[in-house]
Enzyme design. Structure first.
Site, PDB file in Angstrom:
ATOM      1  N   GLU A 176       0.823  -1.213   0.000  1.00  0.00           N
ATOM      2  CA  GLU A 176       0.000   0.000   0.000  1.00  0.00           C
ATOM      3  C   GLU A 176       0.859   1.266   0.000  1.00  0.00           C
ATOM      4  OE1 GLU A 176      -3.653   2.238   2.403  1.00  0.00           O
ATOM      5  OE2 GLU A 176      -2.595   0.575   3.359  1.00  0.00           O
ATOM      6  N   LYS A 213      -2.679  -2.064  -2.949  1.00  0.00           N
ATOM      7  CA  LYS A 213      -3.733  -1.189  -2.442  1.00  0.00           C
ATOM      8  C   LYS A 213      -3.333   0.248  -2.760  1.00  0.00           C
ATOM      9  CE  LYS A 213      -6.557  -0.001   1.585  1.00  0.00           C
ATOM     10  NZ  LYS A 213      -7.070  -0.433   2.901  1.00  0.00           N
TER      11      LYS A 213
END
Length: 303
Positions: A176, A213
């Site tokens: 992420e 992500k």
């Protein structure tokens, strides 16, 4: 669920991943949004007890099932707790929801326009424990504030180094590198990140896959090459501060990307709701995010 069943659900499931991983720093804000003010607890244990009650209420709600929620990201204390009389990872699996664990310990101070992850002492032991509890994968977050290639390259390099450590324990990492949606250089940062992620994916050893992500990009479908990359199991998006209606509109513009929302999922839930009110509100949020993820139709909840 077996590991193969969980892999198939994450790779091909029609739904989204719920982010229930607020940690120490973000818990007071999450509780305030839920209607519990800061004076309601006197120490960290009581604070974490209150957030666990909220998460347990979500996990055990009849609205929260694997039909539309294919995965859930947990904070370490949540992983170690119980919901409905069962260990949380097992409770999730029994509902058809694949459990993930947030493993990062927060962010370093900004340098070169980015915030790297702080060191993660004891990570190997945590990954071993997570695997034994039935956790499928992990999530680790960095932040990109400016379109600085040196900084973004450092974020990606650190993320993929941690990802290899996660993979070595048989878990699937969610990488992420969040681009701050308030950044004045957001579009340029998106483009640099796409380039750096592609290079890192192309250079990965072995045959393992990772998940990504990402912040919703300024240019729709910018990350489609990542969705289609052979080393990527799934691309998910964070809400990044968007309210749910706007987050769903932006998500619906990006094909192959599903949600992994936190605040946008929980924003209408309140501690004082009756169970019927709570379940109805959560169900409406789940339906709206599911529609934007699986059907790319963001206006469902407004009907």
């Amino acid at each position: 669920m077996t590991p193969a069943e969980m892999t198939a659900k994450i790779a091909n499931g029609e739904g989204f991943i719920a982010a229930l991983d607020q940690s120490g720093g973000s818990t007071p804000k999450a509780l305030k949004g839920y209607g519990i003010e800061e004076g309601a607890w006197s120490n960290d244990e009581e604070m974490f007890g209150l957030i666990h009650q909220m998460r347990s209420r979500i996990i055990t709600s009849p609205a929260f099932t694997g039909d539309k929620v294919i995965g859930a990201i947990l904070f370490e204390r949540t992983m170690d707790g119980e919901a409905g009389g069962k260990p949380v990872p097992q409770a999730l699996q029994d509902r058809g929801v694949v459990p993930f664990l947030k493993i990062d310990k927060g962010l370093e101070d900004e340098a070169n326009g980015v915030q790297l992850m702080k060191p993660m002492p004891g990570l190997d032991a945590l990954l071993d424990r997570a695997a034994k509890l039935g956790i499928f994968g992990t999530k680790e977050r960095s932040v990109i504030n400016l379109a600085n290639r040196e900084g973004i390259a450092a974020v990606v390099a650190q993320q993929f180094e941690v990802a290899q450590q996660v993979l070595s324990h048989g878990l699937v990492p969610i990488i992420e590198p969040e681009v701050n949606i308030k950044s004045p250089e957001r579009a340029e940062a998106d483009a640099i990140l796409l380039d750096e992620l592609t290079k890192a994916l192309d250079s990965m050893p072995g045959t393992d896959k990772v998940m990504l992500k990402l912040s919703l990009p300024t240019k729709p479908d910018l990350f489609l090459p990542l969705v289609e990359h052979p080393r990527v199991l799934r691309v998910v998006a964070l809400s990044g501060g968007f309210k749910r209606p706007e987050a769903c509109v932006e998500l619906a513009k990006n094909h192959g990307v599903i949600a992994s929302f936190s605040r946008a999922l929980l924003e209408d839930l309140r501690s004082g709701m009756t169970d019927a009110e709570f379940n109805k509100s959560l169900g409406s949020a789940i339906d709206e995010i599911w529609a934007a993820s699986a059907r790319k139709t963001p206006a469902v909840a407004a009907a």
